[in-house]
Write an enzyme that holds these catalytic residues in place. Sequence first.
Site, PDB file in Angstrom:
ATOM      1  N   HIS A  45      -5.540  21.744  -4.481  1.00 12.13           N
ATOM      2  CA  HIS A  45      -5.645  23.069  -4.274  1.00 12.13           C
ATOM      3  C   HIS A  45      -5.985  23.233  -2.895  1.00 12.13           C
ATOM      4  CE1 HIS A  45      -5.253  27.252  -4.962  1.00 12.13           C
ATOM      5  NE2 HIS A  45      -6.365  27.533  -4.235  1.00 12.13           N
ATOM      6  N   GLY A 110       4.066  36.930   4.552  1.00 10.46           N
ATOM      7  CA  GLY A 110       4.377  37.189   3.245  1.00 10.46           C
ATOM      8  C   GLY A 110       3.927  36.191   2.030  1.00 10.46           C
ATOM      9  N   HIS A 117       2.803  25.480  -0.297  1.00 13.42           N
ATOM     10  CA  HIS A 117       3.947  25.043  -0.829  1.00 13.42           C
ATOM     11  C   HIS A 117       5.190  25.021  -0.092  1.00 13.42           C
ATOM     12  CE1 HIS A 117       3.531  29.599  -1.577  1.00 13.42           C
ATOM     13  NE2 HIS A 117       4.843  29.451  -1.437  1.00 13.42           N
TER      14      HIS A 117
HETATM   15  P1  5GP Z   1       5.734  32.834  -1.156  1.00 15.66           P
HETATM   16  O1  5GP Z   1       6.285  34.237  -1.116  1.00 15.66           O
HETATM   17  O2  5GP Z   1       4.228  32.605  -1.352  1.00 15.66           O
HETATM   18  O3  5GP Z   1       6.153  31.921   0.184  1.00 15.66           O
HETATM   19  O4  5GP Z   1       6.433  32.015  -2.389  1.00 15.66           O
HETATM   20  C1  5GP Z   1       5.955  32.072  -3.767  1.00 15.66           C
HETATM   21  C2  5GP Z   1       7.178  31.598  -4.363  1.00 15.66           C
HETATM   22  O5  5GP Z   1       6.816  31.238  -5.645  1.00 15.66           O
HETATM   23  C3  5GP Z   1       8.177  32.678  -4.788  1.00 15.66           C
HETATM   24  O6  5GP Z   1       9.516  32.402  -4.085  1.00 15.66           O
HETATM   25  C4  5GP Z   1       8.022  33.217  -6.261  1.00 15.66           C
HETATM   26  O7  5GP Z   1       9.568  33.400  -6.740  1.00 15.66           O
HETATM   27  C5  5GP Z   1       7.769  31.748  -6.844  1.00 15.66           C
HETATM   28  N1  5GP Z   1       6.784  31.879  -7.899  1.00 15.66           N
HETATM   29  C6  5GP Z   1       5.947  32.819  -8.095  1.00 15.66           C
HETATM   30  N2  5GP Z   1       5.393  32.498  -9.234  1.00 15.66           N
HETATM   31  C7  5GP Z   1       6.101  31.576  -9.778  1.00 15.66           C
HETATM   32  C8  5GP Z   1       5.807  30.841 -11.294  1.00 15.66           C
HETATM   33  O8  5GP Z   1       5.125  30.934 -12.237  1.00 15.66           O
HETATM   34  N3  5GP Z   1       6.934  29.914 -11.438  1.00 15.66           N
HETATM   35  C9  5GP Z   1       7.810  29.352 -10.447  1.00 15.66           C
HETATM   36  N4  5GP Z   1       8.354  28.313 -10.798  1.00 15.66           N
HETATM   37  N5  5GP Z   1       7.740  29.980  -9.348  1.00 15.66           N
HETATM   38  C10 5GP Z   1       6.945  31.052  -9.191  1.00 15.66           C
HETATM   39 ZN    ZN Z   2      -3.797  25.920  -6.588  1.00 13.09          ZN
END
Ligand code: 5GP
Ligand code: ZN
Length: 131
Positions: A45, A110, A117
């Site tokens: 994490h 955002g 990730h």
């Molecule tokens: P960020 O906005 O933090 O760069 O991206 C987070 C990403 O995680 C988003 O594209 C969103 O669709 C994805 N996401 C959020 N919750 C989940 C989940 O429970 N499972 C999966 N597979 N993707 C998720």
């Molecule tokens: Zn985590």
Amino acid sequence: MEDCIFCKIANGEIGSLIYENDFVAAFDDLNPQAPVHTLIVPKRHIQNIEDLNFEHPEGSCHPGEDAKPEDYCDGKYLKEIFKAIKEVAKIKGVSESGYRIISNCGKDAGQTVMHLHFHLIAGKPLGDKIV
Ligand code: 5GP
Ligand code: ZN
């Protein structure tokens, strides 16, 4: 980390993985923005790029043959992430056609899930570039 959705997915508690090893996991985004939209995450994490620790203990880059994943420094995890990106591109069949890697870090970018990730986006011409 408890209550972190990406820790739970990476550990196999929920969802399904398309690639994993001791250090990293990859799974398809819940809300895909292109025909291929996969997330590559460390099994440790780490919140985001700002949270990466490069002041690691002596020896944790190469802790020896019997070392556990937790003995390694964050740099090892990053290396495994980029190896996994290439693996995922191969699995998805987009190594040749190309792909875009995005990692949102913090509020102005955002970032919505506070577990490091990398979005791998591909499968069609991706249109206008921001950079
Ligand atoms: P960020 O906005 O933090 O760069 O991206 C987070 C990403 O995680 C988003 O594209 C969103 O669709 C994805 N996401 C959020 N919750 C989940 C989940 O429970 N499972 C999966 N597979 N993707 C998720
Ligand atoms: Zn985590």
